[in-house]
Design a protein around this motif. Structure first.
Motif, PDB file in Angstrom:
ATOM      1  N   GLY A 202      39.628  42.996  47.256  1.00 15.96           N
ATOM      2  CA  GLY A 202      39.967  42.162  46.230  1.00 15.96           C
ATOM      3  C   GLY A 202      40.747  40.889  46.908  1.00 15.96           C
ATOM      4  O   GLY A 202      40.214  40.339  48.160  1.00 15.96           O
TER       5      GLY A 202
ATOM      6  N   TRP B  43      43.858  41.078  47.850  1.00 14.28           N
ATOM      7  CA  TRP B  43      44.943  41.744  48.321  1.00 14.28           C
ATOM      8  C   TRP B  43      44.347  42.498  49.516  1.00 14.28           C
ATOM      9  O   TRP B  43      43.413  42.950  49.557  1.00 14.28           O
TER      10      TRP B  43
ATOM     11  N   CYS C 269      50.126  46.983  43.950  1.00  7.13           N
ATOM     12  CA  CYS C 269      48.790  46.989  44.857  1.00  7.13           C
ATOM     13  C   CYS C 269      48.298  47.870  43.610  1.00  7.13           C
ATOM     14  O   CYS C 269      46.861  47.507  43.365  1.00  7.13           O
TER      15      CYS C 269
ATOM     16  N   PRO D  11      48.025  48.194  36.991  1.00  5.63           N
ATOM     17  CA  PRO D  11      46.944  47.962  36.280  1.00  5.63           C
ATOM     18  C   PRO D  11      46.720  46.392  36.136  1.00  5.63           C
ATOM     19  O   PRO D  11      47.932  45.969  35.737  1.00  5.63           O
ATOM     20  N   GLU D  12      45.626  45.942  36.178  1.00  2.55           N
ATOM     21  CA  GLU D  12      45.340  44.384  36.424  1.00  2.55           C
ATOM     22  C   GLU D  12      45.796  43.639  35.090  1.00  2.55           C
ATOM     23  O   GLU D  12      46.207  42.643  35.187  1.00  2.55           O
ATOM     24  N   ARG D  13      45.791  44.450  33.659  1.00  2.00           N
ATOM     25  CA  ARG D  13      46.532  43.863  32.559  1.00  2.00           C
ATOM     26  C   ARG D  13      47.896  43.484  32.784  1.00  2.00           C
ATOM     27  O   ARG D  13      48.516  42.518  32.076  1.00  2.00           O
TER      28      ARG D  13
ATOM     29  N   GLY E 221      49.171  42.409  35.688  1.00  2.00           N
ATOM     30  CA  GLY E 221      49.156  41.385  36.913  1.00  2.00           C
ATOM     31  C   GLY E 221      48.956  42.190  38.307  1.00  2.00           C
ATOM     32  O   GLY E 221      49.262  41.576  39.387  1.00  2.00           O
ATOM     33  N   GLY E 222      48.368  43.422  38.245  1.00  2.00           N
ATOM     34  CA  GLY E 222      48.148  44.291  39.306  1.00  2.00           C
ATOM     35  C   GLY E 222      47.071  43.491  40.161  1.00  2.00           C
ATOM     36  O   GLY E 222      46.339  42.887  39.983  1.00  2.00           O
ATOM     37  N   ALA E 223      47.236  44.065  41.512  1.00  2.00           N
ATOM     38  CA  ALA E 223      46.569  43.472  42.534  1.00  2.00           C
ATOM     39  C   ALA E 223      45.113  43.693  42.759  1.00  2.00           C
ATOM     40  O   ALA E 223      44.296  43.243  43.508  1.00  2.00           O
ATOM     41  N   GLY E 224      44.531  44.933  42.205  1.00  2.00           N
ATOM     42  CA  GLY E 224      43.475  45.686  42.336  1.00  2.00           C
ATOM     43  C   GLY E 224      43.089  45.674  43.666  1.00  2.00           C
ATOM     44  O   GLY E 224      41.800  45.626  44.281  1.00  2.00           O
TER      45      GLY E 224
ATOM     46  N   PRO F   2      54.423  42.521  38.202  1.00  2.00           N
ATOM     47  CA  PRO F   2      53.889  43.575  39.005  1.00  2.00           C
ATOM     48  C   PRO F   2      54.671  44.240  40.188  1.00  2.00           C
ATOM     49  O   PRO F   2      54.502  45.053  40.896  1.00  2.00           O
TER      50      PRO F   2
ATOM     51  N   THR G 268      40.651  51.635  37.900  1.00  2.00           N
ATOM     52  CA  THR G 268      39.978  51.439  39.116  1.00  2.00           C
ATOM     53  C   THR G 268      39.713  53.110  39.735  1.00  2.00           C
ATOM     54  O   THR G 268      40.430  54.023  39.429  1.00  2.00           O
TER      55      THR G 268
END
Length: 370
Positions: free
Chosen positions: A4, A6, A48, A51-53, A55-58, A108, A219
């Motif tokens: 991604g 990151w 890292c 969860p992306e909702r 603000g996580g980096a995925g 995050p 993920t």
């Protein structure tokens, strides 16, 4: 390192630089330096696997392994903290959505710590949640934590009674109990909670995390069963430390040997080459573990293979560290020399329960031969 957006390579390099500059002082004080804490946070390790909702980096497991190892080349303790911040964010993804919202309300980069080594814990049902008291051992980074994830008892596979509770900073303290030969700066002290109320939405079943059953979509990295990737958490800092030892041994061998050492130079060069090969082999094993989980390939005994590979990689790294320690001789044993710190750190880290080869080997063999 891939995965991604990151990592930010410059931020990881800055964190690695801070960790290396402060490594000796951190080892002496038993605490990673504030500069290192801030650099690791700025590099995004806590976010890292959030969860992306929120603000996580995925991030991928492969990217995190590479970034943690980069920090570990300078300071294994700093890399250990970075790795745990990342993987504890993965654990937090098993909370219900309302609990996640509370944990990551400030973003995050919230720093989570965890311990499943429960000691004298009492969790009593109380109006929509539990009242929790007790202590938990080996909570690395507790001094810098915003939230803690702690278990109601020592977990056992298939035990659906063991819960994990999310507890905010103002509900726990710690006792300074960490004083060890190696990994001194991880600050893995004892966390203490005294009658904190934990609502239902800030708890989940440990067995769901073990099996990789999230409360919602996630993920592959978040959904991976615990023991398929848990070894990466602790092996990646050791990989970095072993690379640091290789660098120190190379610097030692680049100089003109003293007369007593000159006769043994070829043996030292051979030991250096073998250690380099063992470190490369360990890296390949850990890369396969990460890639297997990142691709969501965990059936047909692959989880057991990954657990085996993580522990085998650590055995290779510990052996490499021993060879490199020998190469530097008496100089490497001096308290002023980085090699003795790296050697202590590698062996202290390799003793972690999650990195023991024998149980992993038995689990793999039984799965393959059943």
């Amino acid at each position: 390192m891939t995965g991604g957006t990151w990592p930010d390579r410059d931020a990881v390099l800055a964190a690695a630089g801070a960790a290396g500059r402060n490594a000796a002082d951190s080892d002496a004080s038993g605490r990673i330096a504030p500069e290192t804490v801030e650099a690791l946070t700025a590099a995004g390790f806590p976010g890292c696997f959030v969860p992306e909702r929120w603000g996580g980096a995925g991030a991928t497991l492969d990217a995190v392994t590479g970034a943690v190892a980069a920090v570990g080349e300078g300071c294994a303790s700093a890399a250990w903290i970075a790795s745990l911040w990342a993987y504890n964010g993965r654990f937090g993804a098993y909370l219900p959505a309302e609990g996640q919202d509370q944990v990551w309300a400030k973003g995050p980069d919230t720093r989570l710590v965890s311990s499943m080594v429960a000691a004298g814990v009492e969790a009593k049902p109380a109006g929509g949640g539990w009242t929790v008291s007790g202590s938990w051992l080996y909570v690395s980074g507790v001094e810098f934590a915003d939230w803690a994830l702690v278990s109601s008892a020592l977990p056992r596979a298939g035990d659906r009674s063991v819960r994990v509770f999310a507890v905010p900073r103002d509900s726990f303290t710690h006792r300074d109990t960490w004083s060890t030969l190696g990994m001194r700066a991880t600050g893995s002290h004892t966390l203490v909670v005294d009658e904190a109320f934990v609502p239902e939405h800030r708890t989940f079943l440990w067995d769901d995390m073990r099996r990789g059953i999230l409360p919602g979509p996630g993920t592959n990295a978040q959904c991976a069963p615990l023991f398929s990737v848990n070894g990466l958490t602790f092996a990646a800092p050791i990989l970095g430390a072993a690379r640091g030892a290789l660098r120190l041994a190379g610097e030692h061998l680049a100089g003109k040997p003293s007369a007593p050492r000159a006769a043994a130079r070829e043996s030292s060069l051979i030991a250096f080459a073998r250690a380099a090969g063992e470190i490369d082999a360990a890296n390949l094993l850990l890369s396969r573990v990460a890639e297997t989980a990142d691709l969501g390939r965990l059936g047909e005994g692959l989880a057991e293979r990954s657990h085996r590979d993580s522990t085998l990689a650590v055995r290779l790294l510990a052996g490499a560290a021993d060879r490199l320690f020998d190469v530097t001789g008496t100089r490497g044993q001096a308290t002023s020399h980085g090699m003795q710190r790296v050697w202590r750190d590698v062996h202290a880290a390799a003793s972690h329960a999650a990195l023991q080869f024998e149980p992993a080997a038995l689990g793999y063999a039984r799965r393959m031969l059943s």
